[in-house]
Design an enzyme around this catalytic site. Structure first.
Site, PDB file in Angstrom:
ATOM      1  N   SER A 144      47.059  17.939  50.793  1.00 58.08           N
ATOM      2  CA  SER A 144      46.468  19.198  51.217  1.00 58.08           C
ATOM      3  C   SER A 144      44.987  19.228  50.897  1.00 58.08           C
ATOM      4  O   SER A 144      44.537  18.651  49.895  1.00 58.08           O
ATOM      5  CB  SER A 144      47.172  20.326  50.463  1.00 58.08           C
ATOM      6  OG  SER A 144      46.448  21.524  50.575  1.00 58.08           O
ATOM      7  N   TYR A 169      51.018  24.401  42.257  1.00 58.33           N
ATOM      8  CA  TYR A 169      51.311  23.786  43.558  1.00 58.33           C
ATOM      9  C   TYR A 169      50.203  22.799  43.927  1.00 58.33           C
ATOM     10  O   TYR A 169      50.457  21.642  44.292  1.00 58.33           O
ATOM     11  CB  TYR A 169      51.442  24.860  44.650  1.00 58.33           C
ATOM     12  CG  TYR A 169      51.210  24.332  46.038  1.00 58.33           C
ATOM     13  CD1 TYR A 169      52.207  23.635  46.704  1.00 58.33           C
ATOM     14  CD2 TYR A 169      49.961  24.480  46.666  1.00 58.33           C
ATOM     15  CE1 TYR A 169      51.982  23.106  47.962  1.00 58.33           C
ATOM     16  CE2 TYR A 169      49.719  23.951  47.916  1.00 58.33           C
ATOM     17  CZ  TYR A 169      50.733  23.271  48.561  1.00 58.33           C
ATOM     18  OH  TYR A 169      50.489  22.735  49.797  1.00 58.33           O
ATOM     19  N   LYS A 173      50.065  18.373  44.388  1.00 58.60           N
ATOM     20  CA  LYS A 173      49.486  17.559  45.473  1.00 58.60           C
ATOM     21  C   LYS A 173      48.478  16.570  44.862  1.00 58.60           C
ATOM     22  O   LYS A 173      48.451  15.390  45.187  1.00 58.60           O
ATOM     23  CB  LYS A 173      48.789  18.449  46.508  1.00 58.60           C
ATOM     24  CG  LYS A 173      49.712  19.371  47.272  1.00 58.60           C
ATOM     25  CD  LYS A 173      50.668  18.581  48.163  1.00 58.60           C
ATOM     26  CE  LYS A 173      51.576  19.471  48.985  1.00 58.60           C
ATOM     27  NZ  LYS A 173      52.693  18.726  49.569  1.00 58.60           N
ATOM     28  N   ASN A 199      44.822  24.027  57.564  1.00 58.11           N
ATOM     29  CA  ASN A 199      45.806  25.121  57.628  1.00 58.11           C
ATOM     30  C   ASN A 199      46.705  25.006  58.855  1.00 58.11           C
ATOM     31  O   ASN A 199      46.329  25.452  59.939  1.00 58.11           O
ATOM     32  CB  ASN A 199      45.086  26.471  57.616  1.00 58.11           C
ATOM     33  CG  ASN A 199      44.476  26.792  56.267  1.00 58.11           C
ATOM     34  OD1 ASN A 199      43.716  26.003  55.727  1.00 58.11           O
ATOM     35  ND2 ASN A 199      44.813  27.939  55.710  1.00 58.11           N
ATOM     36  N   ASP A 315      41.224  32.432  46.011  1.00 57.69           N
ATOM     37  CA  ASP A 315      40.770  32.059  47.365  1.00 57.69           C
ATOM     38  C   ASP A 315      39.311  31.601  47.351  1.00 57.69           C
ATOM     39  O   ASP A 315      38.519  32.043  46.523  1.00 57.69           O
ATOM     40  CB  ASP A 315      40.898  33.253  48.322  1.00 57.69           C
ATOM     41  CG  ASP A 315      42.271  33.359  48.946  1.00 57.69           C
ATOM     42  OD1 ASP A 315      43.095  32.448  48.725  1.00 57.69           O
ATOM     43  OD2 ASP A 315      42.522  34.351  49.655  1.00 57.69           O
TER      44      ASP A 315
END
Ligand code: UFG
Length: 358
Positions: A144, A169, A173, A199, A315
């Site tokens: 990702s 999470y 990755k 995305n 974010d």
């Protein structure tokens, strides 16, 4: 020539199911492995149906036109179950693995770090160990763009620094990329592709498979889709004061069918090689939250209510890919634009308002 056998972990999931379709239509046999903890066996039946439709429409590789579709096998197995996984590998030779299986909810990973680390890391260790025992050392990993963290500049190339993840999470990755790299360092017969997705949204244009999140969606497009279908009231726009053209977050949305084809291109390129290759799969185009809402409005034909909210913790303002490497190395590039992604999302959502549930 006999078809190659590709084992797909998480094959019933959102990206996994679309990848199974592209593998079948490109001329591979597919062994889908999924514990169905966050997916439905119906997805596998629909993959079969779509592949048949694609064959009838002539939208398949030459080899499929000549020899017919490959086999699609399904095993309801959790990759943590070493004995069961070993049995799957024993049933036929496996030429390569595409590894999607894993927990993927960012927020939940903060609440349940042990569960996330155990499932995603131990699952991968078990998978690689069983692969090694069966002499299979080719793996495509579902990584990702989250490994880039808050980027210093965009567009992101593969040489951009990996930064600290902001949640467990993301760390899984990050760490699995390292584990697979170390496997190759120890044994140079390993052949590893680390595909960093931006995305993924959209759905198969047939409307038969798509994203089916359990509960209230965390991600933007599934949320917008449920507002459009009347299951949710309004879209919450997380942050309107980012340093972006309209103040909302910018991401590189990529159609899941394009993404799935990127996996097939990677597999084809990997044939006969070994090494570790990091490849971004994105479009190179950034779209804001408002761009997405407006594209979805065009797709569903009505205005969608939205409310500006504070920023969501963790974010970033913007990220989008430099997709040059995938183009030059794999000969792959994304074909579909945001309007097409939203039309296909809407087609899926409006025909399956409750996902795979009746
Ligand atoms: N957003 C909203 N409202 C929502 C949901 C999201 O405004 O209800 C905004 C976010 O703030 C962000 C954008 O929409 O600006 C996209 O958010 P998503 O949750 O859809 O996706 P993220 O970019 O946060 O995360 C995605 C994947 C992760 C992956 C990451 C990599 O969900 O798995 O991209 O960059 F790690």
């Amino acid at each position: 020539m006999s078809k190659k056998n590709i084992l797909v972990t998480g094959g019933a999931g959102f990206i996994g199911s679309h990848t199974c379709v592209e593998l079948l239509t490109a001329g591979y046999n597919v062994i889908a492995v999924d514990d169905l903890s966050n997916s439905s066996a119906q997805a596998i039946e629909r993959v079969r149906q779509i592949a048949q439709m694609e064959l009838e429409a002539g939208r398949v590789a030459e080899v499929v036109r000549a020899q017919g579709l490959g086999k699609l096998m399904f095993h309801q197995v959790n990759i943590l179950d070493r004995v069961a996984l070993d049995q799957v590998f024993s049933q036929q030779p496996v030429d390569a693995v595409i590894h999607f299986a894993g927990f993927k909810a960012v927020g939940e990973s903060v609440e349940k770090p042990l569960e996330y680390y155990h499932n995603n890391l131990t699952g991968t260790f078990t998978l690689c160990d069983v692969m090694r025992e069966h002499g299979c050392r080719t793996i495509v990993f579902s990584s990702s763009a989250t490994v880039y963290g808050d980027p210093d500049c965009v567009p992101l190339t593969e040489v951009a620094q990996k930064k600290n993840a902001t949640n467990p999470y993301g760390w899984t990755k990050w760490m699995i990329e390292q584990v697979l790299t170390d496997l190759y360092t120890a044994d140079d017969r390993w052949n590893v592709a680390l595909l960093r997705y931006f995305n993924p949204i959209g759905a198969h244009p047939s409307g038969l498979i798509g994203e089916d999140p359990k509960g209230i969606p965390n991600n933007l497009v599934p949320y917008v889709a449920q507002v459009a279908v009347g299951r949710l009231d309004h879209v919450r726009v997380f942050g309107s004061d980012y340093p972006t053209p309209d103040g909302t977050g910018v991401r590189d949305y990529i159609h899941v069918v394009d993404l799935a084809r990127g996996h097939v291109a990677a597999l084809q390129w990997m044939e006969g090689r070994s090494g570790v290759e990091v490849i971004n799969l994105g479009t190179g185009t950034g779209s804001s939250v408002l761009d997405v809402i407006h594209a979805f409005e065009r797709a569903c034909g009505r205005a969608l209510p939205y409310v500006m909210m504070p920023r969501r913790a963790g974010d970033i303002a913007e990220n989008y890919a430099d997709p040059t490497k995938a183009r030059t190395l794999l000969g792959w590039e994304a074909e579909y634009d945001l309007d097409q992604m939203c039309r296909d999302s809407w087609n899926w959502q409006s025909h399956n308002p409750n996902g795979y549930e009746d």
